[in-house]
Scaffold this motif. Structure first.
Motif, PDB file in Angstrom:
ATOM      1  N   GLY A  96       3.430  10.641   9.214  1.00 14.59           N
ATOM      2  CA  GLY A  96       2.132  10.728   8.553  1.00 14.59           C
ATOM      3  C   GLY A  96       1.003  10.775   9.569  1.00 14.59           C
ATOM      4  N   PRO A  97      -0.008   9.912   9.407  1.00 12.74           N
ATOM      5  CA  PRO A  97      -1.136   9.912  10.342  1.00 12.74           C
ATOM      6  C   PRO A  97      -0.842   9.112  11.611  1.00 12.74           C
ATOM      7  CG  PRO A  97      -1.480   8.279   8.656  1.00 12.74           C
ATOM      8  CD  PRO A  97      -0.188   8.974   8.308  1.00 12.74           C
ATOM      9  N   LEU A  98       0.317   8.461  11.679  1.00  9.44           N
ATOM     10  CA  LEU A  98       0.595   7.542  12.787  1.00  9.44           C
ATOM     11  C   LEU A  98       1.146   8.279  13.993  1.00  9.44           C
ATOM     12  CD1 LEU A  98       2.304   4.733  10.678  1.00  9.44           C
ATOM     13  CD2 LEU A  98      -0.089   4.838  11.433  1.00  9.44           C
ATOM     14  N   ARG A  99       0.741   7.836  15.184  1.00  6.83           N
ATOM     15  CA  ARG A  99       1.296   8.356  16.429  1.00  6.83           C
ATOM     16  C   ARG A  99       2.199   7.276  16.984  1.00  6.83           C
ATOM     17  NH1 ARG A  99      -0.452  11.647  13.815  1.00  6.83           N
ATOM     18  NH2 ARG A  99      -2.416  12.770  14.033  1.00  6.83           N
ATOM     19  N   GLY A 100       3.499   7.503  16.946  1.00  6.41           N
ATOM     20  CA  GLY A 100       4.451   6.504  17.428  1.00  6.41           C
ATOM     21  C   GLY A 100       4.910   5.576  16.312  1.00  6.41           C
ATOM     22  N   ASN A 101       5.628   4.537  16.713  1.00  7.37           N
ATOM     23  CA  ASN A 101       6.235   3.626  15.751  1.00  7.37           C
ATOM     24  C   ASN A 101       5.368   2.400  15.519  1.00  7.37           C
ATOM     25  OD1 ASN A 101       8.550   5.202  15.484  1.00  7.37           O
ATOM     26  ND2 ASN A 101       9.569   4.220  17.221  1.00  7.37           N
ATOM     27  N   TYR A 102       5.447   1.867  14.304  1.00  9.10           N
ATOM     28  CA  TYR A 102       4.768   0.633  13.947  1.00  9.10           C
ATOM     29  C   TYR A 102       5.785  -0.318  13.325  1.00  9.10           C
ATOM     30  CZ  TYR A 102       0.170   2.550  14.948  1.00  9.10           C
ATOM     31  OH  TYR A 102      -0.922   3.070  15.587  1.00  9.10           O
ATOM     32  N   SER A 103       5.778  -1.576  13.782  1.00  8.62           N
ATOM     33  CA  SER A 103       6.753  -2.571  13.324  1.00  8.62           C
ATOM     34  C   SER A 103       6.155  -3.428  12.222  1.00  8.62           C
ATOM     35  CB  SER A 103       7.160  -3.479  14.485  1.00  8.62           C
ATOM     36  OG  SER A 103       7.614  -2.710  15.575  1.00  8.62           O
ATOM     37  N   PHE A 104       6.905  -3.556  11.132  1.00 11.34           N
ATOM     38  CA  PHE A 104       6.466  -4.408  10.024  1.00 11.34           C
ATOM     39  C   PHE A 104       6.495  -5.868  10.455  1.00 11.34           C
ATOM     40  CE2 PHE A 104       7.806  -7.339   6.729  1.00 11.34           C
ATOM     41  CZ  PHE A 104       6.814  -7.168   5.785  1.00 11.34           C
ATOM     42  N   ILE A 105       5.435  -6.627  10.132  1.00 17.18           N
ATOM     43  CA  ILE A 105       5.470  -8.061  10.428  1.00 17.18           C
ATOM     44  C   ILE A 105       5.255  -8.953   9.202  1.00 17.18           C
ATOM     45  CG2 ILE A 105       4.968  -8.004  12.902  1.00 17.18           C
ATOM     46  CD1 ILE A 105       2.037  -8.391  12.261  1.00 17.18           C
ATOM     47  N   GLN A 106       4.476  -8.514   8.233  1.00 13.66           N
ATOM     48  CA  GLN A 106       4.281  -9.359   7.044  1.00 13.66           C
ATOM     49  C   GLN A 106       3.704  -8.535   5.906  1.00 13.66           C
ATOM     50  OE1 GLN A 106       0.911 -10.034   5.837  1.00 13.66           O
ATOM     51  NE2 GLN A 106      -0.353 -10.540   7.588  1.00 13.66           N
ATOM     52  N   PHE A 107       3.888  -9.042   4.661  1.00  9.28           N
ATOM     53  CA  PHE A 107       3.132  -8.472   3.543  1.00  9.28           C
ATOM     54  C   PHE A 107       2.485  -9.612   2.764  1.00  9.28           C
ATOM     55  CE2 PHE A 107       5.423  -9.404  -0.387  1.00  9.28           C
ATOM     56  CZ  PHE A 107       6.704  -9.718   0.052  1.00  9.28           C
ATOM     57  N   HIS A 108       1.389  -9.285   2.099  1.00  5.44           N
ATOM     58  CA  HIS A 108       0.676 -10.275   1.299  1.00  5.44           C
ATOM     59  C   HIS A 108       0.026  -9.542   0.128  1.00  5.44           C
ATOM     60  CE1 HIS A 108      -2.239  -8.751   4.256  1.00  5.44           C
ATOM     61  NE2 HIS A 108      -3.056  -8.758   3.208  1.00  5.44           N
ATOM     62  N   ILE A 109      -0.575 -10.300  -0.776  1.00  2.00           N
ATOM     63  CA  ILE A 109      -0.994  -9.720  -2.058  1.00  2.00           C
ATOM     64  C   ILE A 109      -2.442 -10.085  -2.379  1.00  2.00           C
ATOM     65  CG2 ILE A 109      -0.433  -9.633  -4.530  1.00  2.00           C
ATOM     66  CD1 ILE A 109       2.447 -10.337  -3.788  1.00  2.00           C
ATOM     67  N   HIS A 110      -3.162  -9.111  -2.897  1.00  7.89           N
ATOM     68  CA  HIS A 110      -4.529  -9.341  -3.393  1.00  7.89           C
ATOM     69  C   HIS A 110      -4.544  -9.106  -4.900  1.00  7.89           C
ATOM     70  CE1 HIS A 110      -6.324  -9.288   0.686  1.00  7.89           C
ATOM     71  NE2 HIS A 110      -5.342  -8.431   0.941  1.00  7.89           N
ATOM     72  N   TRP A 111      -5.229  -9.958  -5.641  1.00  2.00           N
ATOM     73  CA  TRP A 111      -5.413  -9.732  -7.067  1.00  2.00           C
ATOM     74  C   TRP A 111      -6.876  -9.969  -7.379  1.00  2.00           C
ATOM     75  CZ3 TRP A 111      -2.156 -13.346  -4.753  1.00  2.00           C
ATOM     76  CH2 TRP A 111      -2.531 -14.682  -4.816  1.00  2.00           C
ATOM     77  N   LEU A 112      -7.664  -9.015  -7.716  1.00  2.00           N
ATOM     78  CA  LEU A 112      -7.544  -7.573  -7.943  1.00  2.00           C
ATOM     79  C   LEU A 112      -7.263  -6.800  -6.665  1.00  2.00           C
ATOM     80  CD1 LEU A 112     -10.857  -7.267  -9.975  1.00  2.00           C
ATOM     81  CD2 LEU A 112      -8.566  -7.407 -10.913  1.00  2.00           C
ATOM     82  N   SER A 113      -7.135  -5.469  -6.841  1.00  2.00           N
ATOM     83  CA  SER A 113      -6.956  -4.621  -5.676  1.00  2.00           C
ATOM     84  C   SER A 113      -8.193  -4.681  -4.793  1.00  2.00           C
ATOM     85  CB  SER A 113      -6.682  -3.181  -6.096  1.00  2.00           C
ATOM     86  OG  SER A 113      -7.845  -2.569  -6.614  1.00  2.00           O
ATOM     87  N   GLU A 114      -8.014  -4.409  -3.512  1.00  2.00           N
ATOM     88  CA  GLU A 114      -9.167  -4.321  -2.611  1.00  2.00           C
ATOM     89  C   GLU A 114      -9.728  -2.907  -2.623  1.00  2.00           C
ATOM     90  OE1 GLU A 114      -8.042  -6.487   1.175  1.00  2.00           O
ATOM     91  OE2 GLU A 114      -9.540  -7.740   0.178  1.00  2.00           O
TER      92      GLU A 114
END
Ligand code: NAG
Ligand code: NAG
Ligand code: NAG
Ligand code: NAG
Ligand code: ZN
Length: 317
Positions: A96-114
Motif C-alpha cells: 500500500g502506501p508503506l515503504r518497507g515492513n511495519y511490525s504490529f505491537i498493539q491494538f486498542h479501541i475507541h468508542w465512538l470512532s475517531e
C-alpha cells in the motif's frame, strides 16, 4: 524487556502518572495543539486523490501473521488495549502506501470512532498500531514514517450471527471494566476477526497519534468498509471505565492530501443501510475543516442505547 514495555505505553500516549483527559483537549501538551498534521480527521471521499498511477499507493496491503497473536489486555485508563507479548513473532504489515515492513505491537479501541468519512462517525474504531520494523518505538516517534496505524470502523447490528468479530475479546472485557485493570494473562487472539470485510479498501494520509504527545509520525490507513459487531457486544463497552463515556479525540483540520485505494473507489457502502446506530450525523456541511466536537447527537444516540443520561447539546456557532 522492561524498556520495551515502557515504550509501548508511550506509543498509546499513556505515560503513567501523566494525566490528560478527553474533556480538556485544549490543555493537551505541545504539538497536540500547535501541530499542523494532527489526527483524527473527517475524510471527504470527493476530496481524496485516487492514485491510478500507483505513485503513492504501490500495490495491495500485505498482512502476514495476524491470525495467531499472543497478547495481553489491559485497561490503561483511556482505552482497552491488547499488547503483543515480548519475544513473540510480530505480525508484519507492508505494501500500500508503506515503504518497507511495519511490525504490529498493539491494538486498542475507541468508542465512538475517531475518524469520520464524509462527515459520518461510527460507533467504534479499532486501531492496530505498527512500528517500522527494526526501529525501537522511541526511534520511530522521531521519524515521519515511524508508525503505521490501521483504523477499522465498526458498525453495530443486532442478532447473534454478528457475535463473531469481537467474540474473542468480549469474555475478557469484564476483567477490564475497572480503570487501570490488567494486564490479563496472555492469550491467543485471531486479529483477522477484527479486520474490515475489505482490507484493500481504504483511505491513507499522514497524521499523528490521537493521544498525547500527538507526534506527527503516523501513516494512517483507514478502512472504509465497516466491520459489523453485535449490539450486545457494543453495550458491554458502556461498562468499561475510561474516565468517561467517550474516548475519542476531536476532529482536526485536514489541510493535507488524502489518498484513496482503487478498491475503495469500486465499493460503495453507505453506512446508513447497516444498522441501528446508522443514523449518524453528517457533519460535512458544518465542518469545513474546523476543529469541532459537535457530535452531540450521535453521542446522545449512543448514550440512550447504553441507558446512560444524555447530555445537553449546546449550539456551536
Ligand atoms: C503467550 O505468552 C505467555 C507469556 O509470555 C506464555 O506464557 C504463553 O506460553 C504464550 N502462549 C502461547 C500459546 O504461545
Ligand atoms: C519484509 O519482510 C519480508 C519477510 O518477512 C522480507 O522478505 C522482506 O525483505 C522485508 N522487506 C524489507 C524492505 O525489509
Ligand atoms: C454529507 O453531506 C455532504 C454535503 O452536504 C454530501 O455531499 C454528502 O453526500 C453527505 N454524505 C452522506 C454520506 O450522506
Ligand atoms: C452507563 O450505563 C452503563 C449501563 O447502564 C453503566 O454501567 C455505566 O456506569 C454508565 N456510565 C456512566 C458514566 O454513567
Ligand atoms: Zn487510537
Amino acid at each position: 524487556m522492561w524498556i520495551i514495555a515502557v515504550n509501548l505505553l508511550a506509543v498509546a500516549g499513556i505515560i503513567k502518572g501523566a494525566d490528560w483527559s478527553y474533556d480538556f483537549e485544549t490543555q493537551w501538551p505541545g504539538v497536540c495543539t500547535t501541530g499542523s498534521q494532527q489526527s483524527p480527521i473527517n475524510i471527504m471521499s470527493r476530496d481524496a486523490v485516487v492514485d491510478r498511477q500507483e505513485a503513492h499507493i504501490k500495490g495491495p496491503l500485505a498482512f502476514r501473521g495476524y491470525s495467531n497473536v499472543n497478547a495481553t489486555g489491559e485497561n490503561n485508563g483511556h482505552t482497552v488495549k491488547w499488547t503483543l507479548v515480548d519475544d513473540e513473532p510480530m505480525p508484519i504489515l507492508s505494501g500500500g502506501p508503506l515503504r518497507g515492513n511495519y511490525s504490529f505491537i498493539q491494538f486498542h479501541i475507541h468508542w465512538l470512532s475517531e475518524h469520520a468519512i464524509d462527515g459520518m462517525k461510527y460507533p467504534m474504531e479499532i486501531h492496530f498500531v505498527h512500528v517500522k520494523t527494526g526501529l525501537t518505538v522511541e526511534e520511530a516517534l522521531k521519524r515521519p514514517d515511524g508508525l503505521a496505524v490501521v483504523g477499522v470502523l465498526c458498525q453495530v447490528h443486532s442478532g447473534v450471527e454478528n457475535e463473531f468479530a469481537l467474540g474473542e475479546l468480549t469474555p475478557m472485557l469484564p476483567s477490564l471494566f475497572d480503570r487501570q485493570s490488567g494486564p490479563l494473562p496472555a492469550s491467543i487472539i485471531d486479529l483477522t476477526r477484527l479486520f474490515s470485510p475489505n482490507m484493500q479498501s481504504f483511505y491513507t494520509y499522514h497524521g499523528s497519534l490521537t493521544t498525547p504527545q500527538c507526534q506527527e509520525v503516523v501513516t494512517w490507513i483507514v478502512m472504509d468498509t465497516p466491520l459489523i459487531i453485535s449490539d450486545t457486544q457494543y453495550k458491554l463497552f458502556s461498562k468499561v471505565d475510561v474516565g468517561g463515556i467517550d474516548n475519542y479525540r476531536s476532529l482536526q483540520p485536514v489541510n493535507r492530501v488524502i489518498y484513496r485505494s482503487l478498491a475503495s473507489c469500486a465499493s460503495l457502502t453507505l453506512p446508513s443501510s447497516l444498522g441501528i446506530l446508522a443514523a449518524l450525523v453528517n457533519l460535512s456541511s458544518t465542518m469545513s475543516g474546523v476543529v469541532s466536537k459537535g457530535i452531540c447527537t450521535i453521542v446522545n444516540m449512543k448514550r440512550k442505547f447504553w441507558g446512560n443520561k444524555t447530555k445537553e447539546c449546546i449550539k456551536s456557532d
